[in-house]
Design a protein around this motif. Structure first.
Motif, PDB file in Angstrom:
ATOM      1  N   TYR A  27      -8.516  -5.170   4.225  1.00 61.76           N
ATOM      2  CA  TYR A  27      -9.331  -6.110   3.420  1.00 61.76           C
ATOM      3  C   TYR A  27      -9.655  -7.402   4.161  1.00 61.76           C
ATOM      4  CZ  TYR A  27      -7.952  -2.743  -0.053  1.00 61.76           C
ATOM      5  OH  TYR A  27      -7.759  -1.567  -0.714  1.00 61.76           O
TER       6      TYR A  27
ATOM      7  N   CYS B 190       0.945  -5.483   5.129  1.00 63.44           N
ATOM      8  CA  CYS B 190      -0.439  -5.328   4.684  1.00 63.44           C
ATOM      9  C   CYS B 190      -0.973  -6.723   4.335  1.00 63.44           C
ATOM     10  CB  CYS B 190      -0.460  -4.419   3.460  1.00 63.44           C
ATOM     11  SG  CYS B 190      -2.099  -4.029   2.871  1.00 63.44           S
TER      12      CYS B 190
ATOM     13  N   THR C 281     -10.629  -0.724   8.657  1.00 67.01           N
ATOM     14  CA  THR C 281     -11.307   0.470   8.134  1.00 67.01           C
ATOM     15  C   THR C 281     -12.773   0.182   7.837  1.00 67.01           C
ATOM     16  OG1 THR C 281     -11.287   2.102   6.341  1.00 67.01           O
ATOM     17  CG2 THR C 281     -10.587  -0.113   5.751  1.00 67.01           C
TER      18      THR C 281
ATOM     19  N   GLY D 287     -11.462   5.027  10.147  1.00 64.52           N
ATOM     20  CA  GLY D 287     -10.552   3.889  10.199  1.00 64.52           C
ATOM     21  C   GLY D 287     -10.238   3.552  11.640  1.00 64.52           C
TER      22      GLY D 287
ATOM     23  N   ASN E  76      -2.399  -5.135  -0.515  1.00 60.20           N
ATOM     24  CA  ASN E  76      -2.719  -4.292  -1.660  1.00 60.20           C
ATOM     25  C   ASN E  76      -1.382  -3.945  -2.327  1.00 60.20           C
ATOM     26  OD1 ASN E  76      -3.566  -2.310  -3.404  1.00 60.20           O
ATOM     27  ND2 ASN E  76      -4.335  -0.927  -1.833  1.00 60.20           N
TER      28      ASN E  76
ATOM     29  N   ASP F 228      -1.823  -4.191   8.567  1.00 61.50           N
ATOM     30  CA  ASP F 228      -2.926  -3.432   7.958  1.00 61.50           C
ATOM     31  C   ASP F 228      -3.933  -4.419   7.369  1.00 61.50           C
ATOM     32  OD1 ASP F 228      -4.606  -1.887   6.399  1.00 61.50           O
ATOM     33  OD2 ASP F 228      -3.009  -0.606   5.615  1.00 61.50           O
TER      34      ASP F 228
ATOM     35  N   TYR G  47       0.833  -1.204   0.000  1.00 61.18           N
ATOM     36  CA  TYR G  47       0.000   0.000   0.000  1.00 61.18           C
ATOM     37  C   TYR G  47       0.874   1.264   0.000  1.00 61.18           C
ATOM     38  CZ  TYR G  47      -3.522   3.361   1.562  1.00 61.18           C
ATOM     39  OH  TYR G  47      -4.342   4.445   1.664  1.00 61.18           O
TER      40      TYR G  47
HETATM   41  N1  PMP Z   1      -4.769   0.359   3.984  1.00 60.97           N
HETATM   42  C1  PMP Z   1      -4.891  -0.219   2.789  1.00 60.97           C
HETATM   43  C2  PMP Z   1      -4.172  -1.492   2.531  1.00 60.97           C
HETATM   44  C3  PMP Z   1      -5.689   0.360   1.791  1.00 60.97           C
HETATM   45  O1  PMP Z   1      -5.765  -0.224   0.586  1.00 60.97           O
HETATM   46  C4  PMP Z   1      -6.360   1.569   2.078  1.00 60.97           C
HETATM   47  C5  PMP Z   1      -7.239   2.264   1.059  1.00 60.97           C
HETATM   48  N2  PMP Z   1      -6.911   2.182  -0.239  1.00 60.97           N
HETATM   49  C6  PMP Z   1      -6.190   2.133   3.324  1.00 60.97           C
HETATM   50  C7  PMP Z   1      -5.412   1.506   4.263  1.00 60.97           C
HETATM   51  C8  PMP Z   1      -6.798   3.447   3.694  1.00 60.97           C
HETATM   52  O2  PMP Z   1      -8.093   3.311   4.011  1.00 60.97           O
HETATM   53  P1  PMP Z   1      -8.944   4.482   4.699  1.00 60.97           P
HETATM   54  O3  PMP Z   1     -10.032   4.769   3.744  1.00 60.97           O
HETATM   55  O4  PMP Z   1      -9.418   3.873   5.976  1.00 60.97           O
HETATM   56  O5  PMP Z   1      -8.037   5.645   4.934  1.00 60.97           O
END
Ligand code: PMP
Length: 348
Positions: free
Chosen positions: A182, A150, A206, A219, A154, A179, A106
């Motif tokens: 997902y 993560c 989140t 979040g 992502n 994190d 991410y």
């Molecule tokens: N962590 C990851 C792995 C994400 O993909 C995202 C959003 N793209 C976030 C955090 C951020 O999410 P938020 O909308 O809660 O700021």
């Protein structure tokens, strides 16, 4: 042994946090003349003329029921992006400390590090998109404060091996941030259950993904009471606005609806993968534990442009290291996924 005092910034240790109007008097009063609000009301129906609860008690109480975790272990941020930033500002000394990220991952960990003038050490995931534990061990030095993992990751979509994360948690004396944006789509269970085991664990989640509330910006960070106390000290006093608190609380009653969407998303993901595999220009689709898939193609840029012309936007990740040739595609509604497949049938 992990000791929060070894990683806390000195200025934060000694910080007197902003004391918000309602912190000093916590009971119910009939006349509030303490915060320079507009006493007559707001142009809106509801009581938006008043500052929101700085510690978001009602939302946290509901989250505490859902997650099976005491309120003292929950931090709320203006999106988990804010939680990431607050971690940097609480624990990393600009120009001195560093954090480890494990690309491809991410993007905000890097951006937040850059904004806060914190050095980044990059230890790429392996070809199977798993942790390179030896590489991480080599990268850790006395100024390494945080390792960001993560999972599901992502943009690759896969989950990170649990035992590897536990190895890091057990051996690293800084924070391990997992994190889980997902996690609702994943076959793996959350690391929240491990919070009692590891004092250096921070779990991010989140309401922006499975909960369908990206527009509210709410979040969560789950961690030890000590870590949460620090984060609450560093955050802006009213970081979650009143509308977001009220709407999040309302939405959090709808667990069944969210579970329905998750089931449907996973079914749609399977269908989309099958359909995409029929195309010659699709080389590989990485097995996903999330609500998106990473699709390796023969000519990502051309496909991306072709879709843009038809009003369909996917994410081009083809220039990202270890994702060469890949597009990241979010799972849409059945109709949206059909439009995507139908359009791609016209490609070449
Ligand atoms: N962590 C990851 C792995 C994400 O993909 C995202 C959003 N793209 C976030 C955090 C951020 O999410 P938020 O909308 O809660 O700021």
């Amino acid at each position: 042994m992990f000791d929060i005092n070894n990683i806390l910034r000195e200025n934060i240790k000694n910080l007197t946090p902003y004391s918000s109007a309602r912190d000093e008097f916590q009971g119910e009063a009939s006349v509030y003349l303490d915060a320079n609000e507009n006493a007559f009301g707001s142009p809106l129906d509801e009581a938006y003329n008043r500052y929101p609860d700085p510690l978001q008690y009602n939302v946290k109480k509901r989250l505490s029921e859902i997650k099976g975790l005491p309120i003292r272990n929950i931090f709320l941020g203006n999106g988990s992006d804010e939680a990431i930033d607050i971690l940097f500002r609480s624990f990393c000394n600009p120009g001195v400390d560093n954090v480890i990220i494990v690309p491809p991952t991410y993007g905000m960990y890097q951006v937040s590090a850059n904004i806060n003038d914190i050095a980044l050490k990059r230890v790429n995931l392996t070809a199977e998109y798993q942790l390179n534990l030896e590489g991480i061990a080599e990268a850790i030095d006395k100024n390494t404060k945080i390792i960001f993992i993560c999972s599901p990751n992502n943009p690759t979509g896969n989950s990170i091996n649990r035992e590897d994360v536990e190895t890091l948690l057990a051996n690293f004396n800084g924070l391990v941030v997992v994190d889980e944006a997902y996690i609702n789509f994943s076959r793996q269970k959350s690391f929240i259950q491990e919070l009692t085991e590891y004092a250096n664990l921070v779990v991010l989640q989140t309401l922006s993904k499975a909960w369908g509330l990206a527009g509210l910006r709410v979040g969560m960070a789950f961690a030890s009471e000590e870590i949460i106390e620090v984060m609450n000290k560093v955050k802006p006093p009213y970081n979650i606005n009143e509308a977001s608190q009220q709407l999040a609380l309302k939405a959090l009653q709808n667990v069944d609806q969210v579970n329905e969407w998750i089931k449907e998303t996973l079914a749609q993901r399977d269908k989309l993968v099958l359909a995409l595999k029929n195309f010659d220009f699709v080389l590989d689709i990485y097995p996903s534990d999330a609500n998106f898939i990473l699709v390796k193609t023969t000519d990502p840029k051309a496909i991306y442009n072709f879709l843009v012309e038809r009003g369909i936007i996917v994410r081009d990740r083809s220039k990202v290291e270890l994702c060469e040739g890949s597009l990241r595609i979010t799972i849409g509604t059945p109709e949206e996924n059909n439009i995507l497949i139908k359009s791609l049938q016209d490609y070449k």
